[in-house]
Design a protein around this motif. Structure first.
Motif, PDB file in Angstrom:
ATOM      1  N   LEU A 190       0.790  -1.228   0.000  1.00 58.04           N
ATOM      2  CA  LEU A 190       0.000   0.000   0.000  1.00 58.04           C
ATOM      3  C   LEU A 190       0.825   1.281   0.000  1.00 58.04           C
ATOM      4  CD1 LEU A 190      -2.919  -0.905   2.425  1.00 58.04           C
ATOM      5  CD2 LEU A 190      -2.857  -1.016  -0.056  1.00 58.04           C
ATOM      6  N   ASP A 191       2.132   1.183  -0.097  1.00 58.91           N
ATOM      7  CA  ASP A 191       2.972   2.373  -0.202  1.00 58.91           C
ATOM      8  C   ASP A 191       2.780   3.321   0.974  1.00 58.91           C
ATOM      9  OD1 ASP A 191       4.865   4.068  -1.307  1.00 58.91           O
ATOM     10  OD2 ASP A 191       3.389   5.146  -2.506  1.00 58.91           O
ATOM     11  N   ILE A 192       3.134   2.846   2.147  1.00 58.60           N
ATOM     12  CA  ILE A 192       3.137   3.713   3.319  1.00 58.60           C
ATOM     13  C   ILE A 192       4.556   3.799   3.855  1.00 58.60           C
ATOM     14  CG2 ILE A 192       0.745   3.233   3.958  1.00 58.60           C
ATOM     15  CD1 ILE A 192       1.818   1.446   6.213  1.00 58.60           C
ATOM     16  N   LEU A 193       4.883   4.908   4.469  1.00 59.15           N
ATOM     17  CA  LEU A 193       6.142   5.060   5.183  1.00 59.15           C
ATOM     18  C   LEU A 193       5.861   4.766   6.649  1.00 59.15           C
ATOM     19  CD1 LEU A 193       7.630   8.359   3.736  1.00 59.15           C
ATOM     20  CD2 LEU A 193       8.450   6.037   3.354  1.00 59.15           C
ATOM     21  N   LEU A 194       6.491   3.746   7.184  1.00 65.00           N
ATOM     22  CA  LEU A 194       6.299   3.361   8.580  1.00 65.00           C
ATOM     23  C   LEU A 194       7.451   3.917   9.390  1.00 65.00           C
ATOM     24  CD1 LEU A 194       4.681   1.651  10.645  1.00 65.00           C
ATOM     25  CD2 LEU A 194       6.223  -0.245  10.065  1.00 65.00           C
ATOM     26  N   LEU A 195       7.158   4.819  10.323  1.00 67.31           N
ATOM     27  CA  LEU A 195       8.199   5.409  11.155  1.00 67.31           C
ATOM     28  C   LEU A 195       8.352   4.670  12.477  1.00 67.31           C
ATOM     29  CD1 LEU A 195       7.702   7.705   9.101  1.00 67.31           C
ATOM     30  CD2 LEU A 195       8.273   9.269  10.923  1.00 67.31           C
ATOM     31  N   GLY A 196       7.235   4.256  13.085  1.00 64.30           N
ATOM     32  CA  GLY A 196       7.310   3.592  14.374  1.00 64.30           C
ATOM     33  C   GLY A 196       6.056   2.797  14.660  1.00 64.30           C
ATOM     34  N   TYR A 197       6.185   1.851  15.598  1.00 64.34           N
ATOM     35  CA  TYR A 197       5.054   0.996  15.942  1.00 64.34           C
ATOM     36  C   TYR A 197       5.285   0.333  17.289  1.00 64.34           C
ATOM     37  CZ  TYR A 197       8.273  -2.675  14.574  1.00 64.34           C
ATOM     38  OH  TYR A 197       9.362  -3.487  14.504  1.00 64.34           O
ATOM     39  N   VAL A 198       4.211  -0.084  17.895  1.00 67.78           N
ATOM     40  CA  VAL A 198       4.249  -0.981  19.047  1.00 67.78           C
ATOM     41  C   VAL A 198       2.960  -1.790  19.028  1.00 67.78           C
ATOM     42  CG1 VAL A 198       3.263   0.636  20.755  1.00 67.78           C
ATOM     43  CG2 VAL A 198       4.716  -1.249  21.517  1.00 67.78           C
ATOM     44  N   ILE A 199       3.111  -3.085  19.220  1.00 66.05           N
ATOM     45  CA  ILE A 199       1.965  -3.983  19.358  1.00 66.05           C
ATOM     46  C   ILE A 199       1.884  -4.328  20.836  1.00 66.05           C
ATOM     47  CG2 ILE A 199       0.908  -6.179  18.683  1.00 66.05           C
ATOM     48  CD1 ILE A 199       1.387  -4.297  16.275  1.00 66.05           C
ATOM     49  N   MET A 200       0.797  -3.977  21.469  1.00 62.49           N
ATOM     50  CA  MET A 200       0.572  -4.255  22.888  1.00 62.49           C
ATOM     51  C   MET A 200      -0.451  -5.388  22.980  1.00 62.49           C
ATOM     52  SD  MET A 200       2.515  -2.045  24.482  1.00 62.49           S
ATOM     53  CE  MET A 200       1.844  -1.884  26.128  1.00 62.49           C
ATOM     54  N   PRO A 201      -0.593  -5.999  24.145  1.00 66.51           N
ATOM     55  CA  PRO A 201      -1.547  -7.109  24.268  1.00 66.51           C
ATOM     56  C   PRO A 201      -3.004  -6.739  23.975  1.00 66.51           C
ATOM     57  CG  PRO A 201       0.013  -7.156  26.077  1.00 66.51           C
ATOM     58  CD  PRO A 201       0.251  -5.871  25.339  1.00 66.51           C
ATOM     59  N   ASP A 202      -3.377  -5.460  24.155  1.00 65.52           N
ATOM     60  CA  ASP A 202      -4.774  -5.076  23.936  1.00 65.52           C
ATOM     61  C   ASP A 202      -4.971  -3.916  22.962  1.00 65.52           C
ATOM     62  OD1 ASP A 202      -3.723  -3.126  25.577  1.00 65.52           O
ATOM     63  OD2 ASP A 202      -5.461  -3.031  26.905  1.00 65.52           O
ATOM     64  N   HIS A 203      -3.884  -3.385  22.425  1.00 63.48           N
ATOM     65  CA  HIS A 203      -3.991  -2.283  21.459  1.00 63.48           C
ATOM     66  C   HIS A 203      -2.685  -2.147  20.684  1.00 63.48           C
ATOM     67  CE1 HIS A 203      -2.008  -0.192  24.823  1.00 63.48           C
ATOM     68  NE2 HIS A 203      -1.592   0.705  23.930  1.00 63.48           N
ATOM     69  N   CYS A 204      -2.706  -1.279  19.667  1.00 66.49           N
ATOM     70  CA  CYS A 204      -1.525  -1.018  18.841  1.00 66.49           C
ATOM     71  C   CYS A 204      -1.405   0.478  18.584  1.00 66.49           C
ATOM     72  CB  CYS A 204      -1.641  -1.717  17.487  1.00 66.49           C
ATOM     73  SG  CYS A 204      -1.866  -3.488  17.592  1.00 66.49           S
ATOM     74  N   HIS A 205      -0.171   0.925  18.429  1.00 71.25           N
ATOM     75  CA  HIS A 205       0.118   2.299  18.023  1.00 71.25           C
ATOM     76  C   HIS A 205       1.011   2.258  16.792  1.00 71.25           C
ATOM     77  CE1 HIS A 205      -1.414   4.041  21.722  1.00 71.25           C
ATOM     78  NE2 HIS A 205      -0.609   3.275  22.448  1.00 71.25           N
ATOM     79  N   PHE A 206       0.752   3.155  15.864  1.00 74.99           N
ATOM     80  CA  PHE A 206       1.566   3.276  14.658  1.00 74.99           C
ATOM     81  C   PHE A 206       1.848   4.740  14.382  1.00 74.99           C
ATOM     82  CE2 PHE A 206      -1.385  -0.287  13.920  1.00 74.99           C
ATOM     83  CZ  PHE A 206      -0.469  -1.317  13.912  1.00 74.99           C
ATOM     84  N   LEU A 207       2.970   4.995  13.759  1.00 75.60           N
ATOM     85  CA  LEU A 207       3.299   6.314  13.250  1.00 75.60           C
ATOM     86  C   LEU A 207       3.709   6.092  11.802  1.00 75.60           C
ATOM     87  CD1 LEU A 207       3.640   9.306  13.920  1.00 75.60           C
ATOM     88  CD2 LEU A 207       5.950   8.792  14.694  1.00 75.60           C
ATOM     89  N   PHE A 208       2.871   6.548  10.874  1.00 74.58           N
ATOM     90  CA  PHE A 208       3.169   6.325   9.461  1.00 74.58           C
ATOM     91  C   PHE A 208       2.604   7.435   8.597  1.00 74.58           C
ATOM     92  CE2 PHE A 208      -0.814   3.811   9.857  1.00 74.58           C
ATOM     93  CZ  PHE A 208      -1.547   4.317   8.803  1.00 74.58           C
ATOM     94  N   LYS A 209       3.062   7.429   7.361  1.00 71.49           N
ATOM     95  CA  LYS A 209       2.573   8.373   6.366  1.00 71.49           C
ATOM     96  C   LYS A 209       1.873   7.583   5.274  1.00 71.49           C
ATOM     97  CE  LYS A 209       4.096  12.153   3.400  1.00 71.49           C
ATOM     98  NZ  LYS A 209       5.272  12.954   2.991  1.00 71.49           N
ATOM     99  N   ALA A 210       0.595   7.874   5.077  1.00 71.92           N
ATOM    100  CA  ALA A 210      -0.172   7.277   3.982  1.00 71.92           C
ATOM    101  C   ALA A 210       0.136   8.105   2.740  1.00 71.92           C
ATOM    102  CB  ALA A 210      -1.660   7.312   4.309  1.00 71.92           C
ATOM    103  N   ARG A 211       0.587   7.450   1.679  1.00 72.19           N
ATOM    104  CA  ARG A 211       0.981   8.207   0.493  1.00 72.19           C
ATOM    105  C   ARG A 211      -0.081   8.143  -0.596  1.00 72.19           C
ATOM    106  NH1 ARG A 211       7.430   7.450  -0.046  1.00 72.19           N
ATOM    107  NH2 ARG A 211       6.943   5.287  -0.417  1.00 72.19           N
ATOM    108  N   ARG A 212      -0.256   7.007  -1.248  1.00 66.44           N
ATOM    109  CA  ARG A 212      -1.224   6.942  -2.349  1.00 66.44           C
ATOM    110  C   ARG A 212      -2.613   6.530  -1.894  1.00 66.44           C
ATOM    111  NH1 ARG A 212       2.516   4.052  -6.727  1.00 66.44           N
ATOM    112  NH2 ARG A 212       2.492   2.555  -5.062  1.00 66.44           N
TER     113      ARG A 212
END
Length: 173
Positions: free
Chosen positions: A46-68
């Motif tokens: 999907l052409d995203i730039l992924l800067l950071g992430y964390v997968i937790m037992p009950d939730h997730c956080h992402f830092l990314f740029k959606a491009r197209r």
């Protein structure tokens, strides 16, 4: 409950939080591995730039740029594929993720830094590890150069000015 309209869907850096649905058991280590594998596949397709992430037992956080593709489309693809895979692995069906997710548009470089720190400190704050790089399902080890992150973030160069705007803004008089 009214639904807020998203003010931007493309070409922005987004901080995302998504939670498991109510009464869904916590993610197990093998399932968190599965979520990262699917994130890698979605990221490539999907052409995203992924800067950071964390997968937790009950939730997730992402830092990314959606491009197209739009933010909504990216999140739909990831949540659909991960929900299906984990529920199949558990021999269950039904809702896995909460229907919506929370997004924050990073307007300045400072926002990126603050959200990245929050992402990486999340497992420490939840007493899952004592140091951010100790949590296997995070990009912290990559940035702290302490071991291996299972999914390598994309490199993005910023000017170093924390007040730098991340996209052109109209002049305000």
């Amino acid at each position: 409950m009214s639904r807020l309209r998203r003010i931007a869907e493309f070409e922005r850096f987004f901080f995302i939080t998504t939670n498991l649905s109510k009464n869904v058991p916590l993610l197990r280590p093998a399932e968190m591995d599965m979520l990262l594998e699917i994130l890698q596949a979605v990221r490539g397709g999907l052409d995203i730039l992924l800067l950071g992430y964390v997968i937790m037992p009950d939730h997730c956080h992402f830092l990314f740029k959606a491009r197209r593709q739009s933010l909504s489309y990216v999140m739909h693809q990831w949540k659909f594929k991960t929900g299906f895979a984990v529920q199949r692995h558990r021999h269950h069906c039904g809702a896995f993720w909460q229907p919506r997710y929370f997004d924050f548009i990073c307007r300045r470089v400072r926002d990126i830094s603050e959200k990245m720190l929050y992402i990486h400190q999340n497992p420490v704050a939840e007493n899952l590890v004592t140091r951010p790089e100790g949590w296997k399902w995070s990009s912290a080890a990559f940035y702290l150069k302490q071991g291996q992150s299972p999914l390598q973030p994309d490199r993005v160069d910023f000017s170093g000015d924390p007040d730098e705007l991340l996209w052109p803004a109209p002049n305000r008089l």
